[in-house]
Scaffold this motif. Sequence first.
Motif, PDB file in Angstrom:
ATOM      1  N   GLY A  25     -61.736  25.910 -59.530  1.00 28.97           N
ATOM      2  CA  GLY A  25     -62.814  26.390 -60.208  1.00 28.97           C
ATOM      3  C   GLY A  25     -63.176  27.909 -60.035  1.00 28.97           C
ATOM      4  O   GLY A  25     -62.274  28.625 -59.454  1.00 28.97           O
ATOM      5  N   ASP A  26     -64.407  28.363 -60.720  1.00 27.71           N
ATOM      6  CA  ASP A  26     -64.721  29.454 -60.722  1.00 27.71           C
ATOM      7  C   ASP A  26     -65.918  29.921 -59.675  1.00 27.71           C
ATOM      8  O   ASP A  26     -66.355  31.081 -59.884  1.00 27.71           O
ATOM      9  N   ARG A  27     -65.978  29.032 -58.698  1.00 26.54           N
ATOM     10  CA  ARG A  27     -66.934  29.195 -57.733  1.00 26.54           C
ATOM     11  C   ARG A  27     -66.358  28.675 -56.479  1.00 26.54           C
ATOM     12  O   ARG A  27     -65.533  27.823 -56.490  1.00 26.54           O
ATOM     13  N   PRO A  28     -67.193  29.515 -55.196  1.00 20.51           N
ATOM     14  CA  PRO A  28     -66.408  29.084 -53.994  1.00 20.51           C
ATOM     15  C   PRO A  28     -67.124  27.565 -53.785  1.00 20.51           C
ATOM     16  O   PRO A  28     -67.791  27.042 -54.338  1.00 20.51           O
ATOM     17  N   VAL A  29     -66.090  27.158 -53.033  1.00 21.41           N
ATOM     18  CA  VAL A  29     -66.425  25.553 -52.446  1.00 21.41           C
ATOM     19  C   VAL A  29     -66.428  25.460 -50.963  1.00 21.41           C
ATOM     20  O   VAL A  29     -65.503  26.033 -50.328  1.00 21.41           O
ATOM     21  N   GLU A  30     -67.601  25.160 -50.454  1.00 22.62           N
ATOM     22  CA  GLU A  30     -67.892  24.859 -48.991  1.00 22.62           C
ATOM     23  C   GLU A  30     -67.311  23.487 -48.646  1.00 22.62           C
ATOM     24  O   GLU A  30     -67.720  22.507 -49.171  1.00 22.62           O
ATOM     25  N   VAL A  31     -66.418  23.519 -47.605  1.00 18.39           N
ATOM     26  CA  VAL A  31     -65.661  22.244 -47.068  1.00 18.39           C
ATOM     27  C   VAL A  31     -66.075  21.844 -45.737  1.00 18.39           C
ATOM     28  O   VAL A  31     -66.088  22.706 -44.725  1.00 18.39           O
ATOM     29  N   ALA A  32     -66.591  20.640 -45.640  1.00 15.60           N
ATOM     30  CA  ALA A  32     -66.563  20.150 -44.304  1.00 15.60           C
ATOM     31  C   ALA A  32     -65.874  18.918 -44.070  1.00 15.60           C
ATOM     32  O   ALA A  32     -65.946  18.012 -44.773  1.00 15.60           O
ATOM     33  N   LEU A  33     -64.774  18.801 -43.048  1.00 16.16           N
ATOM     34  CA  LEU A  33     -63.771  17.996 -43.013  1.00 16.16           C
ATOM     35  C   LEU A  33     -64.237  16.871 -41.791  1.00 16.16           C
ATOM     36  O   LEU A  33     -64.598  17.245 -40.701  1.00 16.16           O
ATOM     37  N   THR A  34     -64.099  15.617 -42.096  1.00 13.61           N
ATOM     38  CA  THR A  34     -64.327  14.478 -41.294  1.00 13.61           C
ATOM     39  C   THR A  34     -63.228  13.407 -41.469  1.00 13.61           C
ATOM     40  O   THR A  34     -62.445  13.376 -42.503  1.00 13.61           O
ATOM     41  N   THR A  35     -63.400  12.466 -40.736  1.00 10.86           N
ATOM     42  CA  THR A  35     -62.266  11.356 -40.858  1.00 10.86           C
ATOM     43  C   THR A  35     -63.239  10.010 -41.141  1.00 10.86           C
ATOM     44  O   THR A  35     -64.258  10.089 -40.479  1.00 10.86           O
ATOM     45  N   GLN A  36     -62.549   9.144 -41.410  1.00  8.95           N
ATOM     46  CA  GLN A  36     -63.116   7.721 -41.838  1.00  8.95           C
ATOM     47  C   GLN A  36     -62.005   6.633 -41.866  1.00  8.95           C
ATOM     48  O   GLN A  36     -60.964   7.206 -42.637  1.00  8.95           O
ATOM     49  N   TYR A  37     -61.874   5.690 -41.366  1.00  7.91           N
ATOM     50  CA  TYR A  37     -61.242   4.721 -41.395  1.00  7.91           C
ATOM     51  C   TYR A  37     -61.096   3.928 -42.815  1.00  7.91           C
ATOM     52  O   TYR A  37     -62.233   3.677 -43.339  1.00  7.91           O
ATOM     53  N   GLY A  38     -59.934   3.772 -43.420  1.00  4.72           N
ATOM     54  CA  GLY A  38     -59.567   3.100 -44.603  1.00  4.72           C
ATOM     55  C   GLY A  38     -58.309   2.743 -44.699  1.00  4.72           C
ATOM     56  O   GLY A  38     -57.202   3.209 -43.960  1.00  4.72           O
ATOM     57  N   TYR A  39     -58.044   1.878 -45.739  1.00  4.22           N
ATOM     58  CA  TYR A  39     -56.525   1.602 -46.103  1.00  4.22           C
ATOM     59  C   TYR A  39     -56.538   1.390 -47.363  1.00  4.22           C
ATOM     60  O   TYR A  39     -57.502   0.954 -48.330  1.00  4.22           O
ATOM     61  N   PRO A  40     -55.256   1.406 -47.997  1.00  6.46           N
ATOM     62  CA  PRO A  40     -55.321   1.132 -49.536  1.00  6.46           C
ATOM     63  C   PRO A  40     -55.277  -0.463 -49.954  1.00  6.46           C
ATOM     64  O   PRO A  40     -54.630  -1.210 -49.262  1.00  6.46           O
ATOM     65  N   VAL A  41     -55.933  -0.595 -50.990  1.00 11.33           N
ATOM     66  CA  VAL A  41     -55.742  -2.125 -51.534  1.00 11.33           C
ATOM     67  C   VAL A  41     -55.687  -1.803 -53.087  1.00 11.33           C
ATOM     68  O   VAL A  41     -55.891  -0.474 -53.774  1.00 11.33           O
ATOM     69  N   THR A  42     -55.303  -2.746 -53.774  1.00 11.93           N
ATOM     70  CA  THR A  42     -55.372  -2.935 -55.320  1.00 11.93           C
ATOM     71  C   THR A  42     -56.208  -3.630 -55.700  1.00 11.93           C
ATOM     72  O   THR A  42     -56.550  -4.855 -55.358  1.00 11.93           O
ATOM     73  N   ASP A  43     -57.120  -3.336 -56.947  1.00  9.64           N
ATOM     74  CA  ASP A  43     -58.073  -4.056 -57.662  1.00  9.64           C
ATOM     75  C   ASP A  43     -57.226  -5.164 -58.605  1.00  9.64           C
ATOM     76  O   ASP A  43     -55.912  -5.330 -58.466  1.00  9.64           O
ATOM     77  N   THR A  44     -57.916  -5.983 -59.295  1.00  7.33           N
ATOM     78  CA  THR A  44     -57.289  -6.793 -60.180  1.00  7.33           C
ATOM     79  C   THR A  44     -56.465  -6.344 -61.236  1.00  7.33           C
ATOM     80  O   THR A  44     -55.590  -7.045 -61.697  1.00  7.33           O
ATOM     81  N   SER A  45     -56.628  -5.170 -61.703  1.00  6.82           N
ATOM     82  CA  SER A  45     -55.748  -4.695 -62.766  1.00  6.82           C
ATOM     83  C   SER A  45     -54.514  -3.991 -62.039  1.00  6.82           C
ATOM     84  O   SER A  45     -53.884  -3.141 -62.790  1.00  6.82           O
ATOM     85  N   GLY A  46     -54.507  -3.818 -60.641  1.00  9.01           N
ATOM     86  CA  GLY A  46     -53.281  -3.255 -60.017  1.00  9.01           C
ATOM     87  C   GLY A  46     -53.448  -1.612 -59.764  1.00  9.01           C
ATOM     88  O   GLY A  46     -52.550  -1.227 -59.213  1.00  9.01           O
ATOM     89  N   ARG A  47     -54.766  -1.251 -59.978  1.00  7.66           N
ATOM     90  CA  ARG A  47     -55.022  -0.001 -59.676  1.00  7.66           C
ATOM     91  C   ARG A  47     -55.333   0.012 -58.099  1.00  7.66           C
ATOM     92  O   ARG A  47     -55.864  -0.723 -57.636  1.00  7.66           O
ATOM     93  N   MET A  48     -54.359   1.366 -57.527  1.00  7.93           N
ATOM     94  CA  MET A  48     -54.581   1.455 -55.827  1.00  7.93           C
ATOM     95  C   MET A  48     -56.163   1.993 -55.747  1.00  7.93           C
ATOM     96  O   MET A  48     -56.353   3.004 -56.360  1.00  7.93           O
ATOM     97  N   LEU A  49     -56.745   1.523 -54.793  1.00  9.80           N
ATOM     98  CA  LEU A  49     -58.005   2.379 -54.363  1.00  9.80           C
ATOM     99  C   LEU A  49     -58.107   2.411 -52.712  1.00  9.80           C
ATOM    100  O   LEU A  49     -57.086   1.782 -52.150  1.00  9.80           O
ATOM    101  N   LEU A  50     -58.936   3.142 -52.230  1.00 11.05           N
ATOM    102  CA  LEU A  50     -59.181   3.211 -50.712  1.00 11.05           C
ATOM    103  C   LEU A  50     -60.379   2.388 -50.356  1.00 11.05           C
ATOM    104  O   LEU A  50     -61.461   2.586 -50.926  1.00 11.05           O
ATOM    105  N   HIS A  51     -60.132   1.272 -49.365  1.00  7.40           N
ATOM    106  CA  HIS A  51     -61.152   0.612 -48.979  1.00  7.40           C
ATOM    107  C   HIS A  51     -61.478   1.288 -47.611  1.00  7.40           C
ATOM    108  O   HIS A  51     -60.503   1.241 -46.734  1.00  7.40           O
ATOM    109  N   THR A  52     -62.932   1.770 -47.240  1.00  5.39           N
ATOM    110  CA  THR A  52     -63.202   2.403 -46.382  1.00  5.39           C
ATOM    111  C   THR A  52     -64.096   1.394 -45.525  1.00  5.39           C
ATOM    112  O   THR A  52     -64.864   0.532 -46.024  1.00  5.39           O
ATOM    113  N   VAL A  53     -64.154   1.558 -44.291  1.00  8.12           N
ATOM    114  CA  VAL A  53     -65.008   0.888 -43.535  1.00  8.12           C
ATOM    115  C   VAL A  53     -65.913   1.525 -42.610  1.00  8.12           C
ATOM    116  O   VAL A  53     -65.449   2.416 -41.988  1.00  8.12           O
ATOM    117  N   ASP A  54     -67.085   1.178 -42.612  1.00 10.97           N
ATOM    118  CA  ASP A  54     -68.186   2.221 -41.874  1.00 10.97           C
ATOM    119  C   ASP A  54     -68.373   1.818 -40.483  1.00 10.97           C
ATOM    120  O   ASP A  54     -68.357   2.424 -39.550  1.00 10.97           O
TER     121      ASP A  54
END
Length: 100
Positions: A25-54
């Motif tokens: 982009g044309d503007r600065p981006v401030e980033v804060a990095l963290t971790t979260q537990y998740g794993y890949p799953v597929t939906d009914t159309s076969g598209r891959m998504l990340l399932h995250t757990v709080d």
Amino acid sequence: LMVAPHAVVVTERTRTGALTLVNTGDRPVEVALTTQYGYPVTDTSGRMLLHTVDAVHDTMPSAASWVRFFPERLVVPPLGRRTVRLLVTPPSPVPDGAYW
């Protein structure tokens, strides 16, 4: 903001990794990095998504608390890129297996 690679594989021998953050982009981006537990799953159309757990339970193969970023906060300038290093420090002993 683009993040590459989309996955970092860390082994017992190599407990470090790196991410590249690219600001298209044309503007600065401030980033804060963290971790979260998740794993890949597929939906009914076969598209891959990340399932995250709080709420992570002891029985889940989560490595989220083992990962630290250097730096944890940064600004990526317009059309710029920054490298973020990560360090994985698992407790000992860790049973063999895959952790997410």
